[in-house]
Design an enzyme around this catalytic site. Structure first.
Site, PDB file in Angstrom:
ATOM      1  N   GLU A  72      32.838  27.729   8.168  1.00  0.00           N
ATOM      2  CA  GLU A  72      34.248  28.046   7.993  1.00  0.00           C
ATOM      3  C   GLU A  72      35.156  27.265   8.933  1.00  0.00           C
ATOM      4  OE1 GLU A  72      35.781  29.750   5.827  1.00  0.00           O
ATOM      5  OE2 GLU A  72      34.156  30.738   4.782  1.00  0.00           O
ATOM      6  N   GLU A 103      10.931  33.474  11.155  1.00  0.00           N
ATOM      7  CA  GLU A 103      11.542  33.915  12.404  1.00  0.00           C
ATOM      8  C   GLU A 103      10.517  34.134  13.518  1.00  0.00           C
ATOM      9  OE1 GLU A 103      11.995  38.678  12.423  1.00  0.00           O
ATOM     10  OE2 GLU A 103      13.257  37.664  10.953  1.00  0.00           O
TER      11      GLU A 103
END
Length: 364
Positions: A72, A103
């Protein structure tokens, strides 16, 4: 204000008294971390000024929130996409589909940091709501070994290893989730708010905002063209047609257009004035606005710096041949012609990049 828990007789529409304070839990937890957030922002701003980057590292929901915030920044603040980056366990595919096993790899986090070329000018911010994600720990340790700054954002007290390793800790402790273990809820909301706060504050501190307007956007889509025109008209009071013309002259750069309008100068000088004040539009207007400026007035003044006539006199007395570049002797005329050609080429490149919406008729 009168309160009632029985506005609707349906059981599913009734209010749960146990979660009445849920709107305060997350904001209060974040407010408690204000000083830590401010220190991280200070560090990031200093690194930006040295050419460094902010790099998020996370897995699962935390990783996706980091990628979202990084993505963004360019459309919102007009920054280069390389300024704020994000790595996520499992790579780009993990954005749309869970990659739970990824992960668990410390080596994966370390490798991603190396592949990104992290160095001493950068800051790596690890995000792990639970505080124990191996991928994030591996990324942080590798970043530290490369001399980069490090920070950690989590919603529980992290392992001692993390606390001893990183330069900054941000820990909005939102408490147990409404659904136990689902950290995309309260913890995810807190994480999103903190990341928003960090990048927004850093962009404000680096001149990307004027008053409370995102003036550093580039009008490269129909939506952003309309937003840029509205920002220009809001600040200047000019009609939309004038705003459109101003943005066309700057290739869609709103801040440059505003500087041109406020200072009454051409694009090149507006850009130079903004460069002189590190991109702060308000400071450029304050420093360079007002009466007529001397020639080259945009450059920092120094004792004995000549004004326009003195400079022209010196140029008039200068030798006709200025310099030798390889086997070619450069004359003053050739130099000025080269400058003009460069300006024309630059204008052509801007026109090639203009979004069609900028050139569209307002009543079309």
């Amino acid at each position: 204000m009168p309160r009632s828990d029985t506005l609707d007789p349906r059981l599913t529409e009734a209010r749960n008294p146990r979660t009445r304070a849920i709107d305060r839990a997350v904001p209060e937890a974040i407010a408690s971390q204000a000083e830590g957030i401010a220190r991280v922002v200070d560090d990031i701003v200093e690194r930006f000024r040295r050419g460094g980057r902010l790099v998020y590292a996370g897995a699962g929901t935390s990783g996706r929130l980091g990628v979202l915030d990084a993505a963004e920044c360019p459309p919102t603040f007009g920054v280069d996409p390389s300024l704020v980056r994000a790595i996520i366990a499992g790579g780009p595919g993990a954005l749309a589909r869970s990659a739970e096993g990824a992960e668990d790899s410390r080596a994966g986090g370390a490798e991603a940091v190396r592949e990104l070329g992290v160095g001493p000018a950068d800051l790596v911010l690890g995000i792990a709501a639970s505080g124990t994600t191996p991928y994030v720990l591996g990324a942080l340790r590798e970043a530290a070994s490369l001399g980069a700054g490090t920070a950690f954002l989590g919603c529980t007290e992290p392992a001692r290893e993390v606390a001893d390793l990183v330069d900054h800790l941000i820990l909005p402790l939102v408490g147990p989730e409404v659904i136990a273990g689902s950290t995309r809820m309260k913890a995810g909301t807190a994480t999103k708010l903190v990341l928003n706060a960090i990048t927004t504050a850093a962009m404000v501190r680096t001149g990307r905002v004027y008053e409370n307007l995102m003036v550093d956007l580039r009008a490269r889509s129909a939506k952003l063209v309309d937003r840029g025109i509205r920002i220009f008209t809001m600040v200047t009071g000019a009609p939309r047609a004038e705003a459109r013309r101003a943005l066309i002259r700057t290739g869609g750069a709103v801040k440059t257009a505003l500087a041109m309008h406020a200072l009454g100068v051409d694009r090149a000088r507006a850009e130079r004035y903004l460069d002189c004040v590190d991109g702060f539009l308000g400071l450029a207007i304050e420093r360079f606005g007002g009466g007529r400026r001397p020639r080259f007035g945009g450059y920092p003044l120094a004792p004995g710096w000549p004004d326009g006539p003195e400079l022209l006199a010196r140029l008039g007395d200068a030798p006709a041949r200025l310099a030798r570049i390889g086997d070619e002797t450069l004359t003053l005329y050739q130099f000025l012609r080269g400058v003009a050609q460069h300006g024309a080429a630059h204008e052509m490149r801007i026109r090639e990049r203009l979004h069609p919406a900028l050139l569209a008729r307002e009543d079309a």
